[in-house]
Design an enzyme around this catalytic site. Structure first.
Site, PDB file in Angstrom:
ATOM      1  N   TYR A 156       2.710 -34.256  -8.898  1.00 47.59           N
ATOM      2  CA  TYR A 156       2.672 -33.568  -7.602  1.00 47.59           C
ATOM      3  C   TYR A 156       2.181 -32.132  -7.782  1.00 47.59           C
ATOM      4  O   TYR A 156       1.305 -31.661  -7.044  1.00 47.59           O
ATOM      5  CB  TYR A 156       4.067 -33.576  -6.960  1.00 47.59           C
ATOM      6  CG  TYR A 156       4.158 -32.773  -5.684  1.00 47.59           C
ATOM      7  CD1 TYR A 156       3.734 -33.325  -4.471  1.00 47.59           C
ATOM      8  CD2 TYR A 156       4.670 -31.477  -5.676  1.00 47.59           C
ATOM      9  CE1 TYR A 156       3.810 -32.583  -3.300  1.00 47.59           C
ATOM     10  CE2 TYR A 156       4.750 -30.743  -4.510  1.00 47.59           C
ATOM     11  CZ  TYR A 156       4.323 -31.302  -3.320  1.00 47.59           C
ATOM     12  OH  TYR A 156       4.398 -30.572  -2.158  1.00 47.59           O
ATOM     13  N   LYS A 175      -1.337 -30.356  -6.425  1.00 49.76           N
ATOM     14  CA  LYS A 175      -1.374 -29.153  -5.600  1.00 49.76           C
ATOM     15  C   LYS A 175      -2.286 -28.089  -6.221  1.00 49.76           C
ATOM     16  O   LYS A 175      -3.036 -27.406  -5.511  1.00 49.76           O
ATOM     17  CB  LYS A 175       0.038 -28.597  -5.428  1.00 49.76           C
ATOM     18  CG  LYS A 175       0.917 -29.432  -4.516  1.00 49.76           C
ATOM     19  CD  LYS A 175       0.352 -29.509  -3.105  1.00 49.76           C
ATOM     20  CE  LYS A 175       1.243 -30.263  -2.158  1.00 49.76           C
ATOM     21  NZ  LYS A 175       0.659 -30.375  -0.798  1.00 49.76           N
TER      22      LYS A 175
END
Length: 225
Positions: A64, A68
């Protein structure tokens, strides 16, 4: 997770670049693009100049966070090439009332904590928290303020999971909130420097205010007693 994040961000920016009326674009990233590093000093206040290390993401399989970082880097590169006025907001763990009929992963994690499950927040460890209303306000501020530029960390309190558990137990004594959390490795004790956003007039709600709204929403749905 990585490919949709990067391609999705670029798809939106390409559409914005085609429009003659779009003058500024605000992208929602995450504090996860700042706080995963192996050189953080104890109680260091991380600011917008910091970037999460991709090597750390690979080592600990933080997909994750890596998504990002790569999505934001792609956005900045595209903005430079297309002369697009880009601003990025980096919220921490977002708490507040739950609007969609289905719970997102964040809301599910919080509901689990309020029901006595310590597993997910043991894994999360030290975390910054922010009210969803403040995240919305931050987007409006940086969109409308002519002098706004670059990245903006958006977060209120930064707490260890046990600190969060203690504060919530005092406030919601009727709930079975856990007091003990397993420790995963030797994680850095960091803070988040939000002075850049505060200079635009931002005032953050407290953790108690965040969870008041969240708990009320859960109770209204019958998810908590």
């Amino acid at each position: 997770m990585i490919i949709p994040a990067v391609k999705g961000t670029l798809n939106v920016l390409k559409s914005c670049a085609k429009s003659s009326s779009v003058k500024r674009v605000v992208v929602t990233s995450s504090s996860a693009a700042v706080r995963f590093r192996d050189d953080i000093q104890p109680y260091e206040a991380l600011d917008e100049s910091k970037w999460t290390s991709l090597d750390v993401c690979e080592t600990y399989q933080l997909w994750y966070a890596k998504a990002k970082v790569l999505a934001e880097q792609a956005a900045w590169e595209f903005a430079r090439k297309s002369n697009l006025d880009l601003i990025v907001v980096l919220p921490s763990f977002v708490i507040g009332p739950v609007l969609p009929p289905d719970l997102c992963s964040t809301a599910s994690d919080v509901l689990g904590l309020l029901r006595g499950d310590n597993r997910t927040f043991s894994y999360h460890g030290r975390m910054g928290y922010v009210h969803i209303d403040d995240v919305a306000t931050a987007h409006i501020l940086v969109f409308e303020e002519p002098s706004a530029e670059g990245r903006y960390i958006c977060s209120s309190s930064v707490l260890e999971s046990w600190e969060l558990g203690e504060r919530l137990t005092v406030r919601y004594c009727e709930l079975s909130i856990p007091q003990e959390f397993e420790k995963y490795g030797d994680r850095p004790i960091y803070l988040l420097n939000t002075s850049k956003l505060e200079k635009l007039g931002m005032q953050f709600k407290t953790v108690e205010e965040m969870y008041d709204d969240c708990v009320s929403a859960f109770k209204a749905r019958g998810l908590l007693p």
